[in-house]
Design a protein around this motif. Structure first.
Motif, PDB file in Angstrom:
ATOM      1  N   GLY A   4       0.444  -1.380  -0.442  1.00 12.42           N
ATOM      2  CA  GLY A   4       0.375  -0.073  -0.221  1.00 12.42           C
ATOM      3  C   GLY A   4       0.941   1.092  -0.789  1.00 12.42           C
ATOM      4  O   GLY A   4       0.777   2.251  -0.563  1.00 12.42           O
ATOM      5  N   LEU A   5       1.936   1.242   0.882  1.00  5.97           N
ATOM      6  CA  LEU A   5       2.656   2.321   0.505  1.00  5.97           C
ATOM      7  C   LEU A   5       3.691   2.598  -0.287  1.00  5.97           C
ATOM      8  O   LEU A   5       3.712   3.748  -0.478  1.00  5.97           O
ATOM      9  N   LYS A   6       3.864   1.691  -1.299  1.00  8.19           N
ATOM     10  CA  LYS A   6       4.057   1.700  -2.850  1.00  8.19           C
ATOM     11  C   LYS A   6       3.348   1.838  -4.101  1.00  8.19           C
ATOM     12  O   LYS A   6       3.875   3.570  -4.262  1.00  8.19           O
ATOM     13  N   VAL A   7       2.248   2.186  -3.430  1.00  9.09           N
ATOM     14  CA  VAL A   7       1.356   3.024  -3.893  1.00  9.09           C
ATOM     15  C   VAL A   7       0.915   4.497  -3.889  1.00  9.09           C
ATOM     16  O   VAL A   7       1.069   5.416  -4.283  1.00  9.09           O
ATOM     17  N   LEU A   8       1.271   5.088  -2.340  1.00  7.65           N
ATOM     18  CA  LEU A   8       0.694   6.240  -1.614  1.00  7.65           C
ATOM     19  C   LEU A   8       1.566   6.827  -1.576  1.00  7.65           C
ATOM     20  O   LEU A   8       2.156   8.196  -2.026  1.00  7.65           O
ATOM     21  N   ILE A   9       3.237   6.576  -2.138  1.00  5.84           N
ATOM     22  CA  ILE A   9       4.149   7.095  -1.860  1.00  5.84           C
ATOM     23  C   ILE A   9       4.144   8.453  -3.344  1.00  5.84           C
ATOM     24  O   ILE A   9       4.660   8.975  -3.363  1.00  5.84           O
ATOM     25  N   HIS A  10       3.761   7.184  -4.473  1.00  8.79           N
ATOM     26  CA  HIS A  10       3.289   7.824  -5.926  1.00  8.79           C
ATOM     27  C   HIS A  10       1.998   8.588  -6.722  1.00  8.79           C
ATOM     28  O   HIS A  10       1.973   9.701  -6.663  1.00  8.79           O
ATOM     29  N   ALA A  11       0.859   8.974  -5.453  1.00 11.31           N
ATOM     30  CA  ALA A  11      -0.270   9.119  -5.222  1.00 11.31           C
ATOM     31  C   ALA A  11      -0.312  10.388  -4.252  1.00 11.31           C
ATOM     32  O   ALA A  11      -0.872  11.427  -4.845  1.00 11.31           O
ATOM     33  N   THR A  12       0.675  10.835  -3.209  1.00  9.36           N
ATOM     34  CA  THR A  12       0.765  11.577  -2.655  1.00  9.36           C
ATOM     35  C   THR A  12       1.665  12.929  -2.679  1.00  9.36           C
ATOM     36  O   THR A  12       2.986  12.366  -3.025  1.00  9.36           O
ATOM     37  N   SER A  13       1.584  13.849  -2.102  1.00  9.36           N
ATOM     38  CA  SER A  13       2.679  15.423  -2.534  1.00  9.36           C
ATOM     39  C   SER A  13       3.109  15.177  -0.837  1.00  9.36           C
ATOM     40  O   SER A  13       1.827  16.272  -0.425  1.00  9.36           O
ATOM     41  N   HIS A  14       3.592  15.182  -0.078  1.00  9.24           N
ATOM     42  CA  HIS A  14       3.994  15.559   1.350  1.00  9.24           C
ATOM     43  C   HIS A  14       4.633  16.407   1.647  1.00  9.24           C
ATOM     44  O   HIS A  14       5.246  17.105   2.403  1.00  9.24           O
ATOM     45  N   ASP A  15       5.948  16.985   0.126  1.00 13.00           N
ATOM     46  CA  ASP A  15       6.711  17.263   0.078  1.00 13.00           C
ATOM     47  C   ASP A  15       7.529  17.545   1.642  1.00 13.00           C
ATOM     48  O   ASP A  15       8.285  15.641   2.116  1.00 13.00           O
ATOM     49  N   SER A  16       8.085  18.336   2.716  1.00  9.43           N
ATOM     50  CA  SER A  16       9.555  18.037   4.486  1.00  9.43           C
ATOM     51  C   SER A  16       8.585  16.784   4.759  1.00  9.43           C
ATOM     52  O   SER A  16       8.972  15.990   5.418  1.00  9.43           O
ATOM     53  N   GLU A  17       7.459  16.343   4.918  1.00  4.04           N
ATOM     54  CA  GLU A  17       6.259  15.666   5.568  1.00  4.04           C
ATOM     55  C   GLU A  17       5.930  14.389   5.038  1.00  4.04           C
ATOM     56  O   GLU A  17       5.226  13.779   6.026  1.00  4.04           O
ATOM     57  N   ARG A  18       6.815  13.922   4.427  1.00  4.93           N
ATOM     58  CA  ARG A  18       6.535  12.659   3.604  1.00  4.93           C
ATOM     59  C   ARG A  18       6.705  11.739   4.694  1.00  4.93           C
ATOM     60  O   ARG A  18       5.995  11.321   5.232  1.00  4.93           O
ATOM     61  N   SER A  19       7.821  11.630   4.688  1.00  5.37           N
ATOM     62  CA  SER A  19       7.556  10.276   5.678  1.00  5.37           C
ATOM     63  C   SER A  19       7.218  10.416   7.294  1.00  5.37           C
ATOM     64  O   SER A  19       6.486   9.054   7.328  1.00  5.37           O
ATOM     65  N   LYS A  20       6.722  11.358   7.771  1.00  4.51           N
ATOM     66  CA  LYS A  20       6.282  11.659   8.778  1.00  4.51           C
ATOM     67  C   LYS A  20       4.537  11.227   8.307  1.00  4.51           C
ATOM     68  O   LYS A  20       3.705  10.086   8.574  1.00  4.51           O
ATOM     69  N   ALA A  21       4.008  11.422   7.328  1.00  2.00           N
ATOM     70  CA  ALA A  21       3.160  11.220   7.010  1.00  2.00           C
ATOM     71  C   ALA A  21       2.298   9.132   6.265  1.00  2.00           C
ATOM     72  O   ALA A  21       1.329   9.174   6.550  1.00  2.00           O
ATOM     73  N   LEU A  22       3.358   9.075   6.175  1.00  2.00           N
ATOM     74  CA  LEU A  22       3.716   8.083   5.045  1.00  2.00           C
ATOM     75  C   LEU A  22       3.810   6.886   6.593  1.00  2.00           C
ATOM     76  O   LEU A  22       2.771   5.646   6.939  1.00  2.00           O
ATOM     77  N   ALA A  23       4.387   7.018   7.569  1.00  2.00           N
ATOM     78  CA  ALA A  23       4.502   6.678   8.818  1.00  2.00           C
ATOM     79  C   ALA A  23       3.290   6.745   9.581  1.00  2.00           C
ATOM     80  O   ALA A  23       2.716   5.241  10.154  1.00  2.00           O
ATOM     81  N   ASP A  24       2.687   7.483   9.277  1.00  2.00           N
ATOM     82  CA  ASP A  24       0.787   7.383   9.947  1.00  2.00           C
ATOM     83  C   ASP A  24       0.255   6.859   9.298  1.00  2.00           C
ATOM     84  O   ASP A  24      -0.237   5.858   9.934  1.00  2.00           O
ATOM     85  N   PHE A  25       0.072   6.460   7.824  1.00  2.00           N
ATOM     86  CA  PHE A  25      -0.388   5.584   6.667  1.00  2.00           C
ATOM     87  C   PHE A  25       0.432   3.944   7.384  1.00  2.00           C
ATOM     88  O   PHE A  25      -0.657   3.008   7.466  1.00  2.00           O
ATOM     89  N   ALA A  26       1.451   3.891   7.774  1.00  2.00           N
ATOM     90  CA  ALA A  26       1.761   2.636   7.898  1.00  2.00           C
ATOM     91  C   ALA A  26       1.800   1.676   9.438  1.00  2.00           C
ATOM     92  O   ALA A  26       1.091   0.430   9.586  1.00  2.00           O
ATOM     93  N   THR A  27       1.670   2.974   9.908  1.00  2.00           N
ATOM     94  CA  THR A  27       0.727   2.456  11.375  1.00  2.00           C
ATOM     95  C   THR A  27      -1.119   2.059  11.459  1.00  2.00           C
ATOM     96  O   THR A  27      -1.222   0.991  11.916  1.00  2.00           O
TER      97      THR A  27
END
Length: 382
Positions: free
Chosen positions: A289-312
């Motif tokens: 799921g995260l492999k899809v979300l990495i391409h679908a989202t645009s978080h800039d500097s907060e990308r890592s935090k947002a993806l970590a939230d989704f991982a949780t």
């Protein structure tokens, strides 16, 4: 009376002074009462009798001015409140906002006038009885419901909970006000999901964490497509990496049964919240799921935090729960079933603790997904 001339003197002045003197006496008497602080019972009784004589025969301007002054008094009886409300004119809302206490009778009388702005101010007060609340909830007014939704003194239970949840579906400001509350089950805001701010969309998803949900009508459709789960994630990743969001819209429309407008919102949601719902409902793991979300989202500097939230969230939210959320988008479920004890969130789960202690930039699931994308060389920003 009240530090100046006795009551009998006022009576004589009223009878012999005419309108001008009545106006002067009314304003002076109201000012004296407002300055008195807490009057004794006899003083209040005498002033009620005096005010009851002065208000009817004074001029309109004097009545309004006297009522405005009287409205600042520390203590008013129901009879005095009625005189203020009946005579204060355009300053009624100021009185409603500033009065420390108001009787139930006065509040009900004002609501009965169906003056929306006044009713909305009443709805924001912290001292409302069940009778007054029942009258307010019967009003068909967005402004009133927005005030009720923001009033944390009102416990969202029973009929009040149902009314607020229904109103949130029709008014995004009601939905936002409820999402800001800690005592409201944000899962009930699922139908208003796309009207909420980014943070509140995440709150709705989090409300489904560690929670048993009723059977979702869309579950059968999803089960028929789970065999192609890997192909689905690959297709979505490719389309998002090439920024082909219209095609994502068509694909989502085909597999979810959601209307094309809703699928377009999901495809263009750069926060990834709504796409997460789809991916998890179809049983995607955090890794895929995260492999899809990495391409679908645009978080800039907060990308890592947002993806970590989704991982949780991938770990805490079940596919069945997200299928139920999708069914809510389609209007197929009664969300108030979530208020039943068997559908309440589980008590504090230890599975959540690692997510709080783990630095977002070093979430292993996120790192694995990013490394996998690096290896296949398709990490193009969408």
């Amino acid at each position: 009376m009240l530090g100046f001339q006795p009551y009998e003197t006022f009576q004589l002045l009223i009878e012999t002074g005419g309108v001008d003197r009545t106006n002067t006496l009314l304003i002076a008497a109201c000012d004296a009462y407002a300055r008195r602080g807490k009057p004794t019972a006899p003083e209040m009784e005498q002033f009620e009798a005096l005010a009851g004589r002065l208000f009817p025969i004074a001029s309109a301007n004097a009545r309004a001015k006297g009522a405005a002054i009287l409205g600042r008094a520390e203590v008013l009886s129901p009879a005095l409140e009625r005189l203020v409300v009946d005579n204060i004119g355009e300053d009624l809302n100021t009185f409603l906002s500033g009065a420390r206490e108001l009787s139930e009778t006065t509040l009900i009388d004002i609501i009965a006038r169906y003056e929306v702005s006044s009713a909305a101010l009443i709805a924001a007060r912290p001292d409302l009885s069940n009778v007054v609340l029942a009258k307010l909830f019967q009003m068909n007014s967005r402004k009133v419901y927005r005030a009720l939704a923001a009033n944390t003194a009102i416990a969202p239970r029973g009929a009040y909970l149902s009314a607020l949840a229904r109103s949130a579906q029709m008014d995004h400001l009601v939905a936002e006000a409820l999402a800001r509350r800690d005592d409201f089950d944000t899962a009930l805001l699922a139908p208003a999901f796309f009207d909420l701010s980014d943070d509140h969309r995440i709150k709705v998803i989090q409300a489904f964490a560690n929670r048993e949900t009723p059977a979702a009508p869309i579950k059968k459709t999803i089960e028929q497509l789970t065999v192609a789960n890997a192909e689905l994630t690959k297709a979505l990743m490719k389309l998002f990496s090439e920024n082909r969001r219209p095609e994502v819209t068509r694909l989502l429309s085909q597999i979810t049964g959601l209307d094309e407008v809703r699928c377009g919102q999901i495809a263009h949601d750069v926060t990834g919240a709504s796409l997460f719902v789809i991916l998890r409902a179809f049983g995607c793991s955090a890794y895929d799921g995260l492999k899809v979300l990495i391409h679908a989202t645009s978080h800039d500097s907060e990308r890592s935090k947002a993806l970590a939230d989704f991982a949780t969230l991938f770990g805490n939210v079940s596919p069945d729960a997200m299928a139920y959320l999708m069914s809510a988008w389609r209007g197929e479920v009664n969300l108030l079933e979530l208020a039943k004890p068997q559908h309440k969130p589980f008590s504090e789960q230890p599975v959540r603790r690692p997510a709080r202690t783990l630095a977002p930039a070093h979430n292993p699931v996120v790192d694995q997904a990013i490394e996998a994308l690096a290896r296949i060389g398709v990490r193009r920003a969408s």
